[in-house]
Each structure stands twice: as C-alpha cells, then as structure tokens.
Design an enzyme around this catalytic site. Structure first.
Site, PDB file in Angstrom:
ATOM      1  N   CYS A   1       0.844  -1.205   0.000  1.00 39.74           N
ATOM      2  CA  CYS A   1       0.000   0.000   0.000  1.00 39.74           C
ATOM      3  C   CYS A   1       0.882   1.259   0.000  1.00 39.74           C
ATOM      4  O   CYS A   1       1.560   1.527  -0.991  1.00 39.74           O
ATOM      5  CB  CYS A   1      -0.978  -0.046   1.170  1.00 39.74           C
ATOM      6  SG  CYS A   1      -2.352   1.108   1.013  1.00 39.74           S
TER       7      CYS A   1
ATOM      8  N   HIS B   1      -3.776  -5.119   0.602  1.00 41.52           N
ATOM      9  CA  HIS B   1      -3.176  -5.560   1.869  1.00 41.52           C
ATOM     10  C   HIS B   1      -3.160  -7.091   1.900  1.00 41.52           C
ATOM     11  O   HIS B   1      -4.148  -7.702   2.333  1.00 41.52           O
ATOM     12  CB  HIS B   1      -3.974  -5.003   3.053  1.00 41.52           C
ATOM     13  CG  HIS B   1      -3.734  -3.551   3.282  1.00 41.52           C
ATOM     14  ND1 HIS B   1      -2.707  -3.081   4.060  1.00 41.52           N
ATOM     15  CD2 HIS B   1      -4.355  -2.453   2.795  1.00 41.52           C
ATOM     16  CE1 HIS B   1      -2.718  -1.762   4.064  1.00 41.52           C
ATOM     17  NE2 HIS B   1      -3.709  -1.355   3.289  1.00 41.52           N
TER      18      HIS B   1
ATOM     19  N   GLU C   1      -1.687  -8.972   3.877  1.00 45.49           N
ATOM     20  CA  GLU C   1      -1.740  -9.457   5.272  1.00 45.49           C
ATOM     21  C   GLU C   1      -3.160  -9.503   5.805  1.00 45.49           C
ATOM     22  O   GLU C   1      -3.413 -10.085   6.857  1.00 45.49           O
ATOM     23  CB  GLU C   1      -0.838  -8.586   6.163  1.00 45.49           C
ATOM     24  CG  GLU C   1      -1.396  -7.237   6.585  1.00 45.49           C
ATOM     25  CD  GLU C   1      -1.302  -6.147   5.515  1.00 45.49           C
ATOM     26  OE1 GLU C   1      -0.986  -6.476   4.348  1.00 45.49           O
ATOM     27  OE2 GLU C   1      -1.575  -4.974   5.838  1.00 45.49           O
TER      28      GLU C   1
END
Lengths: 205, 238
Positions: free
Chosen positions: A78, A189, A191
C-alpha cells in the site's frame, strides 16, 4: 527469515501474523543497521508526508536503496509501495524514493477504494524480472482469489519493462501488483486478504 | 459492497447488543474473530461501547487483547478514543481503521487529525449512532449517554475528516431486518461512503446493494444460528 521495517506507523503486527502463519521467521527492525535478511517488507498504513519524513530521519531511505542495489528483495505494501515511486500528490506533493518509474495520485474515479477485488497472478509472467525467488514454499505458480484494498491514492506505473497488474476494470490505470526485478509493490493488503494473502506470499517468496 | 460484522468489546469479552439495551455474551474476541474469518467475513468492527466513566486503564486493558489478535481479516476499532495520547497507544495494533464517534460529535478534532497523520485519511471512520426518542430520530452521544439533535452535529467536518461514516440504528441492533431507513436521511452524502449497522438482515442487504451502500454490518447474533455469510453475499450480489 523476513525483516519488517518498523518506523512507528504501520500495522507491523498484522504482517508478522501473516508471515508466521506460513511458519516464516520474522524480525521487526527499527534501525537500518539491523537489516540482515534478503527480504524486506515495507508496511503501509499512514500518509506519505510523515512516512517519508520518518524514512529520512531514520536513514531507512538509504538502507532500502542499498538493500535493493545488493540484489535483495523488497515488498512494499500500500503506502509502502507508493513511496517507492518518484513522487506522490498526497500531503501537497512529496518526493519519494524513485526506485520505480511512476507516481501516485488521488484516485480519479472514486473518492476512495475500500473493498475486495479479484487477483490472478501467474509467476510465469514474472520471468522477465530478476525476482530471485528463493524460498520455494510452494510449487504452485498461480495465485487466484480476492484481495483487500483500502486507499484513496493510486500508483501509476510508467516503467514499460516492469510487470504490472491493474486494480480492476474500473481502476485500470492504477497498479494493483507491480514487479520490477527485485522490487515488489502491492496496493492491496495481502496481510489482510485471508487465504489469498497467504497464497500470494508463498508464491512470491 | 462489503459484508462485515460488528462486535462489542466489554471488559475483555465480546457481546451482541439488542437495541443497545441488553447484551448477550459471545465469548472471547479471538474465538469470534476466528468464526467470522472462517465465514470469509469481509471486515470486522470491534467497538467498545463506553460512556463517560471509561478510564485509560480499561482502554489499555482492551488494547492488550486486541494486540494479541491473530487474524487476516480487515479490522476497524473504536470506542473511547478521546485524545492524541490514546491514538499513540494504538500503534502496532493489527487494525487497519479507527472509529471515532464522540470526538466527532463534540468537535474534538485533535485526536482525529493526529490519527490521520499516523494512519492516513483512508483509515478514519466516523460512527453515528441514531435512535428514536419521542418519535424523533436523534443522535446518541455515547460519552454523555444522552440523545442530541441531528442538527447539532457538524456533518461537514465529518465528511471532510472521515473516509467512511458508519450509521448505526441503535433501536434495531440485534433485530433481523429492522434497520430504519430514515437513518440514511440524517446526512447528505454519497451512499458509497456509508456503512450501515443495526438490524441488518437479508432484505436490508439487498436494499443496500441496490443503493450502492459501501458496506453492511450484519448483527453478530447470527453466530448463534446456522449462518453462512455466503447466503448474505448472495443477497448482496457479491
């Protein structure tokens, strides 16, 4: 082993959880002198002005460049991706690291982009890049699934030799995933992208 | 459109609220998050339903629980973030977005601006709880535990400082499809910046989808029924 940069401004714990689910050892580094592994993650939550200020103040800006010049890999997530470009229009215009030929601007189509989009990444398409993928966590070459975005600014790639995937049909001028040799940038993202995020990491490592 | 869920965090445990009057215990936060993640829930809001008597000690205690969360689903967190020092305490939580309510209502913008600096504008959500008092729709001011008029809220600043606005129908939380659509009239803003919560069932999901609402927060009581988020996604056309 993966190094995760911590300049007091990102969701470092989420990234640790993500990597450790694949049983990969992580190390959170607050000082560039601690940078030892050949894979560095630049987390990305925040705004570009304070983020770049912290990078310069801690000398991480130079350390990241050296790390890449030494042939090691960097994954920017990001904002961590956007700061690798030439400049960003956020915070009144900020000069960035200039590692990828491209720039960041406010999304033209939407006020912001918060949600999930489809991603299909075939590692065979990265052959032109010197990715130096070494860990061999999976023999699978394709990541396919949905990934999570939360951003108001998008990266416009101007490097014709890089590999770049658009975010979506609606946001096709902005890069979702960009690979330029040993530099990987993702606007989403991983994660926080559930199983697809794990698949993505195992393929690129 | 995103389909998420919200949980209340009280004294370290999760609860489902019914009309913001009764709380039903759900268990530990990690267990709830695990369940929602297994359902491929798009996002989860963790809200501390605090009042004036909230303390920094209680706030820190809840942060310890959130710090330990292991999850790969986007998380929003809020409730009782009153000043910049409290925003600093949120560093390194596995959280992507921050929710402010009383700070917006009381025009206490310093912690919000500080959060924007640390987390970015895209990370800021404003929660506006709305309920009916004597037949009139009003904003619930959590910190003072009172209802105030909609006109007294500075929506221009809310639109400027927040990325998305969560409209919570407090009367209908926990009530299937009871969401009061009048709640949507309280603010003049594109629906694609709105998240709705409180009484979200299948019909409301369909309504939200047809009106390009950004996200819906399905009541967590559904955890206690045979529930599949796929069914809701089907109604949401996603």
């Amino acid at each position: 082993m993966i190094d995760i940069m911590d300049i007091q401004g990102g969701n470092v714990q989420s990234i640790r959880n993500w990597a450790e689910r694949l049983h990969i050892q992580t190390r959170v580094i607050k000082n560039p002198n601690e940078l030892k592994s050949n894979f560095l993650i630049l987390p990305g939550v925040g705004s570009v002005g304070p983020y770049m200020d912290k990078l310069k103040k801690t000398n991480f800006d130079k350390a990241i460049k050296e790390h890449i010049n030494d042939g090691h890999r960097v994954l920017g997530i990001c904002l961590g991706f956007q700061i690798m470009g030439n400049h960003s229009s956020e915070d009144g215009g900020v000069e960035c690291l200039g590692l990828i030929n491209g720039y960041t601007e406010h999304l033209k189509v939407n006020f912001s982009h918060n949600g999930w989009e489809e991603l299909t990444l075939d590692k065979n398409n990265l052959k032109a890049q010197s990715l130096n993928s070494t860990m061999k966590l999976t023999r699978r070459r394709i990541t396919k699934g949905r990934v999570f975005f939360n951003h108001e600014y998008g990266f416009i790639n101007q490097d014709e030799d890089s590999f770049s995937l658009p975010i979506s049909e609606n946001l096709n001028k902005y890069s979702s995933t960009l690979v330029k040799d040993n530099i990987i940038g993702v606007q989403f993202h991983p994660e926080k992208s559930q199983q697809t995020g794990l698949d993505f990491l195992s393929v690129i490592l | 459109m995103r389909i998420g869920s919200s949980v209340l965090l009280v004294d370290g445990y999760c609860y489902q609220s019914y009309g913001w009057k009764k709380l039903r215990p759900l268990g530990s936060l990690q267990n709830i998050i695990n369940s929602l993640e297994a359902y491929q829930c798009d996002e989860i809001s963790i809200i501390r339903p605090v009042r004036e008597n909230d303390s920094i000690k209680a706030f820190k205690k809840d942060l310890v629980i959130i710090q330990k969360l292991n999850c790969m689903t986007p998380i929003s967190f809020g409730g009782g973030i009153k000043n910049s020092e409290m925003v600093d305490l949120l560093h390194n939580l596995p959280v992507e977005r921050l929710i402010f309510s009383s700070a917006f209502i009381t025009e206490n913008y310093k912690p919000i601006e500080h959060a924007i600096e640390l987390y970015g504008h895209q990370a800021i959500q404003c929660a506006i709880p709305l309920g009916t008092l004597n037949g009139e729709l009003k904003v619930f001011h959590s910190n003072s535990n009172t209802y105030i008029s909609i006109e007294s809220v500075n929506f221009d600043m809310i639109k400027e400082l927040s990325n998305e606005i969560i409209l919570i129908d407090v009367d209908n939380e926990g009530c299937n499809d009871g969401f009061n659509k009048r709640v949507l009239d309280c603010i003049d803003i594109d629906y694609n910046r709105l998240v709705i919560s409180g009484g979200i069932g299948r019909k409301t999901v369909k309504f939200a989808r047809n009106n390009d609402i950004a996200s819906v927060m399905i009541d967590n009581r559904t955890l206690h029924s045979e529930y599949s988020i796929k069914e809701y996604k089907n109604y949401g056309g996603v």
